[in-house]
Design an enzyme around this catalytic site. Sequence first.
Site, PDB file in Angstrom:
ATOM      1  N   THR A 121       0.850  -1.187   0.000  1.00  0.00           N
ATOM      2  CA  THR A 121       0.000   0.000   0.000  1.00  0.00           C
ATOM      3  C   THR A 121       0.886   1.237   0.000  1.00  0.00           C
ATOM      4  OG1 THR A 121      -1.621  -1.249   1.244  1.00  0.00           O
ATOM      5  CG2 THR A 121      -1.882   1.144   1.231  1.00  0.00           C
ATOM      6  N   ASN A 206      -9.922   0.920   2.743  1.00  0.00           N
ATOM      7  CA  ASN A 206      -9.603   0.801   4.169  1.00  0.00           C
ATOM      8  C   ASN A 206     -10.187   1.969   4.967  1.00  0.00           C
ATOM      9  OD1 ASN A 206      -8.394  -1.635   4.157  1.00  0.00           O
ATOM     10  ND2 ASN A 206      -6.298  -0.894   4.305  1.00  0.00           N
ATOM     11  N   CYS A 258      -2.936  -2.096   9.348  1.00  0.00           N
ATOM     12  CA  CYS A 258      -3.344  -1.383   8.123  1.00  0.00           C
ATOM     13  C   CYS A 258      -4.223  -0.168   8.376  1.00  0.00           C
ATOM     14  CB  CYS A 258      -4.112  -2.319   7.207  1.00  0.00           C
ATOM     15  SG  CYS A 258      -3.065  -3.580   6.506  1.00  0.00           S
ATOM     16  N   LYS A 261      -2.651   3.090   9.854  1.00  0.00           N
ATOM     17  CA  LYS A 261      -1.629   3.585   8.925  1.00  0.00           C
ATOM     18  C   LYS A 261      -2.282   4.151   7.651  1.00  0.00           C
ATOM     19  CE  LYS A 261       0.726   0.294   6.617  1.00  0.00           C
ATOM     20  NZ  LYS A 261       0.650   0.454   5.183  1.00  0.00           N
ATOM     21  N   ARG A 325       0.041  -4.998  16.651  1.00  0.00           N
ATOM     22  CA  ARG A 325       0.205  -3.663  16.079  1.00  0.00           C
ATOM     23  C   ARG A 325      -1.095  -2.860  16.205  1.00  0.00           C
ATOM     24  NH1 ARG A 325       2.999  -5.082  10.489  1.00  0.00           N
ATOM     25  NH2 ARG A 325       1.771  -6.955  10.819  1.00  0.00           N
TER      26      ARG A 325
END
Length: 445
Positions: A121, A206, A258, A261, A325
């Site tokens: 990405t 996303n 993901c 971010k 994460r």
Amino acid sequence: MGESRTIGVFGAGWVGLVTGGCFAELGHRVIVRDVVPERVAALEAGLMPFHEPELQEVLARNRERIRYTLDAHELADADVLFVCVQTPPTYSGDADLSFVWTALDDLPRTERRQLLVMKSTVPVGTGEKVRAALEARGLTHVGYVSNPEFLAEGNAVRDFLHPDRIVVGAFDERDGTAIEELYANIDAPVVRTDIASAEMIKLAANAFLSTRISFINEIANVCELVGADVEQVAKGVGLDHRLGPHFFRAGVGWGGSCFGKDVSALKQLAGNSGYHFQLLAAVIEVNELQKRRVIAKLEKHLGRLRGKTIAVLGLAFKPNTDDLRDAPSLVIGSRLLAEGALVRTWDPVADARDRLRGATQCSTLLEAVTGADAAVVVTEWDDLRGLASEEVRAAMARPLIIDGRNLLDPGETRRAGFAYEGIGRPSSQFETLPETAEPERKVSS
Ligand code: UDX
């Protein structure tokens, strides 16, 4: 049947191995290149660097077609080179593309036409930059295609082999077609776009998934105030075919490598281009506050948390992974420690000892709840479905469960002798009814 090609993969990380393994499964020959010798050696020995269901089997089943190497020159044989390196956020919130540039430095010297395909990405505009960098290095014969991944952890192999869609953005139509053909054996719509649009599709997808979760979390928060039940509301709303039922579960917020971010990257990208993406700013803030609402729910029952023992159950950002994460558990755990609470954690696989210093990580669920003034469900592990047991109630100092994922049945949990607080669910039959005055009754005589 599509034609079998030779595919090179930069990066033996999660995206790289899923991509390489699945292309081998589709019948292509695959060369995976990584810069870490231990990783390459482990993969050659059939060992996995992380846990992802089905991946080990896919790699083992296709061992004949997959080669691992440290040497980028071996990629000279490949028709197509997939870039599957990390793009972590920088201090400015932009994506760090240094691993992408390193991959470019390592491109094999070959006269044949190769296609460089971006799976990682990246910010919109990266394709243009890479194209310019290729030209500047005289690599005009290297084509460039954007083919973003839409893989969710724990389901990545299935997501790859049975995708909702395959997005292919290209500068040159023929290059796009060559990449589309790699997926010939997969039955899914292919969306052909320009490069910038392909890059944007990934970020927008996303961002919208995160928006749905922040939206239902805010609905949950209002439900708590007005006495509605978000589980019933989400079901009723999600049955509208225009809205759909997916990604509509209220909880302690989204996490993972993901969403945070990519949502920030899109917000920054807009900002850098002169546009203030207000909605995404709210989506991020709602998520931050959502994690912290657990503290207020505990305080409602326990008063000040100093010296209270709280069991934090589930650490991974979602079940069936050990990934920490951006996990909500880390924010909740740190806030509890900052309030002076004694924190006992449990997770079947994730280990947060390095990140939650001062908390006690327990090896069993029962150990974590022993002596606890409250238990907080942070990750919806299956093992937690039976939490409201006699054994757990007897072990706890106070039988209070804060269910951050609406995993348990409120009625059953209360009947088992626990005080129960979910997310967006009435906290007791009477407590949350709005204070409206009884209508005056006119007694007719
Ligand atoms: C996500 C996207 O799904 C994937 O397409 C993309 O490529 C990478 O990011 P992943 O991070 O693996 O994948 O996890 P996902 O299953 O999407 O869950 C993300 C977070 O949202 C988790 O913390 C989960 O608990 C939370 N979530 C999800 C909710 O709180 N409610 C929901 O309804 C769904």
